[in-house]
Design a protein around this motif. Structure first.
Motif, short mmCIF file in Angstrom:
data_model
loop_
_atom_site.label_atom_id
_atom_site.label_comp_id
_atom_site.label_asym_id
_atom_site.label_seq_id
_atom_site.Cartn_x
_atom_site.Cartn_y
_atom_site.Cartn_z
N PHE A 155 25.06 41.10 25.35
CA PHE A 155 25.35 41.18 26.54
C PHE A 155 26.42 40.02 26.89
CE2 PHE A 155 20.89 41.77 25.81
CZ PHE A 155 20.70 42.59 26.92
N LEU A 156 27.40 40.09 26.08
CA LEU A 156 28.50 39.14 26.17
C LEU A 156 29.62 39.53 27.25
CD1 LEU A 156 31.18 40.25 24.57
CD2 LEU A 156 29.92 39.35 22.60
N GLU A 158 33.63 39.71 28.55
CA GLU A 158 35.01 39.19 28.00
C GLU A 158 35.23 37.59 29.11
OE1 GLU A 158 37.52 42.17 28.02
OE2 GLU A 158 36.15 43.79 27.48
N LYS A 211 19.50 47.34 28.01
CA LYS A 211 21.09 47.43 28.02
C LYS A 211 21.71 48.05 29.13
CE LYS A 211 25.27 46.47 27.09
NZ LYS A 211 25.95 45.23 27.26
N PHE A 256 26.81 37.74 40.73
CA PHE A 256 27.43 39.17 40.88
C PHE A 256 27.06 39.58 42.32
CE2 PHE A 256 28.76 40.72 36.63
CZ PHE A 256 28.75 39.58 36.15
N SER A 258 29.88 38.88 44.41
CA SER A 258 31.09 38.39 45.09
C SER A 258 31.91 39.63 45.30
CB SER A 258 32.05 37.63 43.89
OG SER A 258 31.31 36.33 43.65
N GLY A 264 35.64 46.60 37.10
CA GLY A 264 36.34 47.34 36.05
C GLY A 264 35.88 46.71 34.86
N CYS A 267 32.65 48.03 30.30
CA CYS A 267 31.26 48.19 30.13
C CYS A 267 30.70 48.83 31.41
CB CYS A 267 30.60 46.99 30.03
SG CYS A 267 30.71 46.30 28.39
N PHE A 326 40.94 42.92 34.17
CA PHE A 326 40.23 43.44 34.84
C PHE A 326 39.18 42.10 35.50
CE2 PHE A 326 35.91 43.20 32.78
CZ PHE A 326 36.35 42.81 31.76
N LYS A 327 39.43 41.09 35.07
CA LYS A 327 39.28 39.72 35.43
C LYS A 327 39.80 38.52 34.61
CE LYS A 327 35.26 39.21 32.42
NZ LYS A 327 33.93 38.68 32.16
N ARG A 416 40.49 39.86 46.05
CA ARG A 416 39.30 38.83 45.15
C ARG A 416 38.69 37.73 46.01
NH1 ARG A 416 36.86 42.11 41.23
NH2 ARG A 416 38.51 42.79 40.05
C1 UDX Z 1 29.82 42.96 31.52
C2 UDX Z 1 28.61 42.34 31.47
O1 UDX Z 1 28.60 41.09 32.54
C3 UDX Z 1 27.83 41.89 30.01
O2 UDX Z 1 26.57 41.45 30.11
C4 UDX Z 1 27.93 43.28 29.15
O3 UDX Z 1 27.77 42.87 27.87
C5 UDX Z 1 29.31 43.85 29.19
O4 UDX Z 1 29.76 44.01 30.85
P1 UDX Z 1 32.39 42.32 31.44
O5 UDX Z 1 32.69 43.56 31.76
O6 UDX Z 1 32.97 41.27 30.36
O7 UDX Z 1 31.03 41.96 31.16
O8 UDX Z 1 32.67 41.50 32.67
P2 UDX Z 1 31.81 40.71 33.78
O9 UDX Z 1 32.06 39.51 34.15
O10 UDX Z 1 30.32 41.26 34.02
O11 UDX Z 1 32.74 41.60 35.02
C6 UDX Z 1 33.07 42.82 35.40
C7 UDX Z 1 33.65 43.39 36.39
O12 UDX Z 1 32.98 43.10 37.71
C8 UDX Z 1 34.93 42.50 36.65
O13 UDX Z 1 35.81 43.35 36.96
C9 UDX Z 1 34.69 41.60 37.80
O14 UDX Z 1 35.78 41.33 38.53
C10 UDX Z 1 33.76 42.35 38.57
N1 UDX Z 1 32.51 41.60 39.52
C11 UDX Z 1 31.96 40.73 38.69
C12 UDX Z 1 32.80 41.42 40.76
O15 UDX Z 1 33.76 42.36 41.36
N2 UDX Z 1 31.94 40.92 41.59
C13 UDX Z 1 30.94 39.84 41.01
O16 UDX Z 1 30.43 39.37 41.66
C14 UDX Z 1 31.15 39.94 39.53
#
Ligand code: UDX
Length: 444
Positions: A155-156, A158, A211, A256, A258, A264, A267, A326-327, A416
């Motif tokens: 569940f990590l 990036e 998952k 989550f 926002s 992006g 995952c 992507f973040k 954002r």
């Molecule tokens: C995600 C899951 O959080 C993680 O548990 C899984 O193992 C892999 O996929 P990750 O892709 O690294 O992790 O990034 P995450 O922080 O979840 O953000 C994903 C995307 O959603 C980013 O583009 C982020 O900007 C966007 N996001 C996140 C939003 O637009 N709004 C939010 O509130 C949270």
């Protein structure tokens, strides 16, 4: 314990380092000789906060090494963690060919009872398929070792991968025998002793679904709040305050929620499609997920609409994208909204330039000839509009004056919600964000 990790990407390399940190003897294997050579030099081949330090520590302690030789990696280990990619195919289903190749490799090179653990995100029933592959290979090779398959999703995130791995919210694993469960208990015992995190022990299919359902649910929350943001735009409400107000309800929570220009990464886009595909395949279409995806795509269109509202047509206009990754906290461009926007804006004739503190080389590789900047001030100079795509600290820190001094036209579209709309608007910027107070009407 002796453990092998197959595939030293984001999940594999961080997991390998963490397992070594918990005292296991770990070998990382990949068929990409270049990545292995970089790692044998002691260097991480991608950027992830805290990873290099962790690698330094465990490599110095002699608990982690790397090889491009599968026989050397897999011989003599108790558990093999498959961390290879499962990229999407045309129909949204994941390509499981790499994972199948891992199963064959394990069958070929194991020399004692071995647990093959899926860490890659895979559809339910993949475990059964892998066991079939292994059984066939063993028969072909005249071997009869105990090789079982387990699921142990990762569940990590990036950008916080090391922290997430060393201090997870939970550990989930699914097994089909006491022996396999015991192997995974021993893998994670040091972490449970140290961190006390909850452990969900279940069967393989349930673990696989946990998952998929987790990622699909998080993506659903993001699309949900983005749809709410559209309504906020129309009725003059503030989506951030709406999310805060909702988040105080313990049943909902604030995470989550926002709003922005969409999710992006490697995952969410892939996993939402894969789960929807699996649902169709088993005869229970999950149409909610189709809508989650559609809302996500429409968020990028919204940015282009906001730019058009200000600039009329975009042909020949210089647009600077602030942030490519992507973040924040990663140089990963997979499914990054900025990548899609670069393509979409270039298609309508805009002159796109991109600022990112860590991902410009990757952007140039993807878009040869694209103007990129590691420094934000020159990136803004003379552009007709700025679009915030990644909420890097360097972008959040920009003041209205920074924009007003540098831009040719004072137009900022904040994908954002990284800035305070009152501060931006009161300073005279034509400022637009997602679901919050925005510049009224058209530029006069
Ligand atoms: C995600 C899951 O959080 C993680 O548990 C899984 O193992 C892999 O996929 P990750 O892709 O690294 O992790 O990034 P995450 O922080 O979840 O953000 C994903 C995307 O959603 C980013 O583009 C982020 O900007 C966007 N996001 C996140 C939003 O637009 N709004 C939010 O509130 C949270």
């Amino acid at each position: 314990m002796r453990i092998a990790i197959v595939g030293v990407g984001h999940v594999g390399l961080v997991s390998a380092a963490a397992f070594a940190r918990w005292g296991h003897d770990v070998v990382g294997y990949d068929d990409d000789a270049e990545k292995v050579a970089t790692l044998q030099d002691g260097r991480a081949w991608f950027y992830e906060p805290g990873l290099q330090e962790l690698l330094d520590e465990v490599i110095a302690a002699g608990r982690l090494r790397f090889t491009a030789d599968p026989a050397e990696a897999i011989g003599g280990v108790e558990a093999v963690f498959a961390c290879v990619g499962t990229p999407p195919l045309e129909d949204g289903s994941p390509n499981l060919a790499y994972l199948e190749a891992v199963a064959r490799t394990v069958a070929e090179h194991s020399d004692s009872d071995t647990l093959l653990v899926e860490k890659s995100t895979v559809p339910a029933s993949t475990g059964r398929r892998l066991e079939q592959v292994i059984a066939r290979e063993q028969t072909r090779l005249g071997k009869s070792l105990r090789i079982e398959v387990a699921s142990n999703p990762e569940f990590l995130r990036e950008g916080t991968a090391v922290e997430d791995t060393l201090h997870p919210d939970r550990i989930v694993y699914g097994t089909s025998s006491d022996w396999a469960r015991d192997v995974l208990r021993r893998v994670y015992q040091p972490l449970v002793d140290e961190d006390g995190c909850p452990v969900v022990e279940t069967d393989v299919a349930t673990s696989e679904v946990i998952k998929h359902a987790s990622n699909a649910f998080l993506a659903t929350r993001i699309s949900f709040i983005n749809a709410v943001a559209r309504i906020c735009d129309q009725v003059g409400a503030d989506v951030e305050v709406v999310a805060d107000g909702m988040g105080h309800d313990a049943r909902i929570g604030r995470g989550f929620l926002s709003a922005g220009l969409g999710y992006g990464g490697s995952c969410f886009p892939k996993d939402v499609d894969a789960f929807a595909h699996l649902a169709r395949q088993v005869g229970v279409p999950f149409r909610l997920l189709d809508e989650v995806r559609a809302i996500n795509v429409s968020q990028r269109r919204l940015i282009v609409d906001k730019l058009r509202q200000e600039l009329w047509h975009l042909d020949g206009k210089t647009i600077v994208l602030l942030g490519a990754a992507f973040k924040p906290g990663t140089d990963d461009l997979r499914e990054a909204p900025a990548v899609h926007l670069t393509r979409e804006l270039a298609e309508v004739g805009a002159d796109v330039r991109v600022y990112d503190p860590v991902a410009t080389a990757q952007m140039e590789a993807m878009f040869p000839g694209l103007a990129t900047f590691d420094d934000v001030t020159p990136a803004l100079a003379g552009a007709h509009a700025a679009v915030v795509c990644t909420e890097w600290e360097q972008v959040r820190a920009l003041t209205p004056d920074d924009y007003l001094r540098a831009l040719a036209y004072p137009i900022v579209v904040d994908g954002r919600n990284a800035h305070d709309p009152d501060v931006m608007l009161d300073a005279g910027l034509r400022y637009h964000s997602i679901g919050r107070r925005s510049a009224a009407g058209q530029a006069g």
